[in-house]
Design a protein around this motif. Structure first.
Motif, short mmCIF file in Angstrom:
data_model
loop_
_atom_site.label_atom_id
_atom_site.label_comp_id
_atom_site.label_asym_id
_atom_site.label_seq_id
_atom_site.Cartn_x
_atom_site.Cartn_y
_atom_site.Cartn_z
N THR A 200 0.83 -1.21 0.00
CA THR A 200 0.00 0.00 0.00
C THR A 200 0.86 1.26 0.00
O THR A 200 0.50 2.28 -0.62
CB THR A 200 -0.92 0.02 1.24
OG1 THR A 200 -1.57 -1.24 1.35
CG2 THR A 200 -1.97 1.10 1.13
N LEU B 86 1.54 3.36 -3.05
CA LEU B 86 0.49 4.18 -3.64
C LEU B 86 -0.07 5.23 -2.70
O LEU B 86 -0.71 6.20 -3.15
CB LEU B 86 -0.66 3.28 -4.13
CG LEU B 86 -0.30 2.25 -5.21
CD1 LEU B 86 -1.49 1.34 -5.48
CD2 LEU B 86 0.13 2.94 -6.49
N ILE B 87 0.13 5.05 -1.38
CA ILE B 87 -0.41 5.98 -0.40
C ILE B 87 0.68 6.39 0.58
O ILE B 87 1.30 5.54 1.21
CB ILE B 87 -1.59 5.36 0.37
CG1 ILE B 87 -2.69 4.90 -0.58
CG2 ILE B 87 -2.16 6.37 1.37
CD1 ILE B 87 -3.84 4.20 0.11
N ARG B 88 0.88 7.69 0.73
CA ARG B 88 1.86 8.19 1.69
C ARG B 88 1.24 8.33 3.08
O ARG B 88 0.01 8.40 3.22
CB ARG B 88 2.38 9.55 1.23
CG ARG B 88 3.34 9.50 0.09
CD ARG B 88 3.61 10.86 -0.48
NE ARG B 88 2.44 11.36 -1.21
CZ ARG B 88 2.43 12.50 -1.90
NH1 ARG B 88 3.50 13.26 -1.92
NH2 ARG B 88 1.36 12.87 -2.56
N LYS C 77 2.80 15.55 1.60
CA LYS C 77 2.19 15.94 0.34
C LYS C 77 3.20 16.50 -0.66
O LYS C 77 2.82 17.11 -1.66
CB LYS C 77 1.09 16.98 0.59
CG LYS C 77 -0.07 16.47 1.44
CD LYS C 77 -1.13 17.53 1.61
CE LYS C 77 -2.30 17.00 2.45
NZ LYS C 77 -3.35 18.04 2.64
N VAL D 234 -0.55 15.39 -4.68
CA VAL D 234 -1.29 14.15 -4.44
C VAL D 234 -1.69 13.54 -5.78
O VAL D 234 -2.27 14.20 -6.64
CB VAL D 234 -2.55 14.43 -3.59
CG1 VAL D 234 -3.34 13.14 -3.39
CG2 VAL D 234 -2.15 15.01 -2.23
N ARG D 235 -1.38 12.26 -5.97
CA ARG D 235 -1.74 11.57 -7.19
C ARG D 235 -3.23 11.21 -7.18
O ARG D 235 -3.80 10.98 -6.12
CB ARG D 235 -0.90 10.30 -7.37
CG ARG D 235 0.51 10.60 -7.88
CD ARG D 235 1.54 10.34 -6.79
NE ARG D 235 2.88 10.68 -7.27
CZ ARG D 235 3.50 11.81 -6.98
NH1 ARG D 235 2.90 12.74 -6.26
NH2 ARG D 235 4.71 12.04 -7.42
N GLU E 216 -3.85 7.83 -5.58
CA GLU E 216 -3.61 7.93 -4.14
C GLU E 216 -4.83 8.51 -3.43
O GLU E 216 -5.28 7.98 -2.40
CB GLU E 216 -2.38 8.80 -3.88
CG GLU E 216 -2.08 9.00 -2.39
CD GLU E 216 -0.93 9.95 -2.16
OE1 GLU E 216 -0.35 9.92 -1.06
OE2 GLU E 216 -0.59 10.75 -3.07
N SER E 217 -5.37 9.58 -3.97
CA SER E 217 -6.55 10.22 -3.39
C SER E 217 -7.73 9.26 -3.33
O SER E 217 -8.43 9.16 -2.32
CB SER E 217 -6.91 11.47 -4.20
OG SER E 217 -8.12 12.03 -3.73
N LYS F 293 -7.21 6.41 -0.69
CA LYS F 293 -7.41 6.94 0.67
C LYS F 293 -8.89 7.05 1.00
O LYS F 293 -9.34 6.66 2.09
CB LYS F 293 -6.75 8.32 0.80
CG LYS F 293 -5.26 8.29 1.06
CD LYS F 293 -4.75 9.69 1.33
CE LYS F 293 -3.29 9.69 1.75
NZ LYS F 293 -2.81 11.07 2.07
N VAL G 265 3.93 6.98 -5.35
CA VAL G 265 4.25 8.15 -4.52
C VAL G 265 5.76 8.28 -4.33
O VAL G 265 6.50 7.30 -4.46
CB VAL G 265 3.54 8.06 -3.16
CG1 VAL G 265 2.02 8.10 -3.34
CG2 VAL G 265 3.95 6.79 -2.39
N SER H 47 7.57 5.74 -2.11
CA SER H 47 7.36 4.32 -2.43
C SER H 47 8.56 3.47 -2.04
O SER H 47 9.66 3.68 -2.56
CB SER H 47 7.09 4.16 -3.93
OG SER H 47 7.29 2.82 -4.33
#
Length: 360
Positions: free
Chosen positions: A173, A176-178, A183, A187-188, A191-192, A195, A292, A295
């Protein structure tokens, strides 16, 4: 068809939508004739789980087979979308030169890591019984599934794998998610969406449905962005139709279960080998547009020393485009097959070479 004739054919079809529709339908029909449902003769692991899953129908992966001419089979494990049968449309002829191709299409109405691993293991064992060791070919999320499977089945002497190929690997995960609050770099879109999906569980089924609908539009937009300003053939249009159908008809719960499966993946760890056999890793030149900045997979693979610990027999390539204004995007196997395929073919050729010498 000679290459010099192709541009003229495409231009002619482009001026006549009806002809393009016929070409698209013909392409789809030919694919349907060659790619057929497949069930391994021995499914002992799957049967052991059938009473432990909530619904076998909802979480059972569909397996398809396309016959090849060699003895080096390929098992394709795709990303979130499209199905594996569409993901490698422009790699199919290449794979068939070395052996039959087995496609693992995820269930629409659910997902179970345990069931997926059981079916994959049963398929590998089936091939091993026929003296064949497959290549596991993963794309994006599918690479994470393969890596987790390899970790969990490392001590199983009944499973023999010839090699592993990873295209734009997403192993956890965190790719793809920080973490909250980070930020840098913007923000991709994916990713948004991810979330929002993960947070929507607290809102109940209506919240999940609403966020999955947003994700559908996200995946449609990603495909359309890749298709923009390109001359699409009947083959492209046939695949586009199938991809959009999958996106539109996968229920909210099915999409949500795939996201939860991503959460269950351990991800890479420094100094811990995922697979000690021959491995191919392909990173697109524009991976940072989707993955991200933090990653862990990108960090490991971009470091020669660290990636060597992860995959001791690794062939690593950055996939680039000869066109400066057409950078290769994440998992762009459909639109940039001409960039991917020479690298894939070279690796398969080397993989097969020791077998040829052994026969001689």
């Amino acid at each position: 068809m000679h290459r010099s004739v192709l541009p003229l054919v495409r231009q002619t079809l482009g001026k006549h939508p009806a002809m393009m529709g016929v070409a698209s339908a013909a392409t789809g029909f030919m694919r349907q004739m060659s790619i057929k449902p497949f069930t391994p003769a021995n499914r002992r692991r799957e049967f052991q789980l059938k009473d432990r899953v909530e619904s076998l129908h909802a979480c059972r992966t569909q397996i398809f087979k396309e016959k090849g001419v060699g003895e080096l089979p390929t098992i394709v494990v795709g990303g979130f979308v499209p199905d594996a049968t569409e993901q490698v449309e422009f790699q199919r002829p290449l794979f068939r030169e070395y052996g039959s191709v087995y496609y693992l299409n995820y269930p629409r109405h659910g997902f179970s890591l345990e069931m997926f691993f059981a079916q994959l293991a049963d398929l590998i064992e089936y091939l091993n019984a026929r003296r064949q060791r497959p290549v596991l070919f993963g794309v994006s999320f599918g690479c994470g599934l393969i890596a987790q499977f390899l970790k969990e089945s490392a001590n199983d002497p009944n499973l023999k794998i010839r090699g592993v190929a990873l295209a734009s690997p997403v192993l956890c995960t965190a790719d793809l998610i920080r973490p909250e609050g980070e930020k840098a770099g913007g923000v991709r879109m994916l990713e948004s969406n991810l979330k929002r999906i993960l947070k929507s569980a607290a809102e109940g089924s209506e919240g999940v449905e609403r966020q999955i609908e947003r994700a559908r539009r996200c995946f449609q937009a990603l495909f359309e962005t890749g298709a923009a300003n390109r001359a699409l053939t009947g083959r492209h249009l046939s695949i586009r139709k199938k991809i959009m159908h999958v996106i539109e008809t996968t229920p909210a719960d099915g999409g949500y279960q795939r996201v939860l499966a991503l959460q269950q993946l351990d991800g890479p760890r420094d100094g811990e080998a995922v697979f000690t056999g021959p491995t191919l890793a392909l990173l697109a030149e524009a991976e940072d547009n989707l993955l991200v900045p933090t990653s862990p997979t990108l960090s490991l693979l971009r470091d020669p020393e660290r990636r060597r610990h992860l995959f001791p027999r690794l062939s690593f390539w950055k996939v680039t485009s000869p066109e400066p204004d057409d950078a290769v995007a994440h998992a762009s196997l459909i639109f940039h097959h001409h960039c991917y395929n020479p690298l894939i073919r070279s690796w398969y050729h080397k993989l097969q070479a020791p077998q040829l010498f052994a026969v001689i």
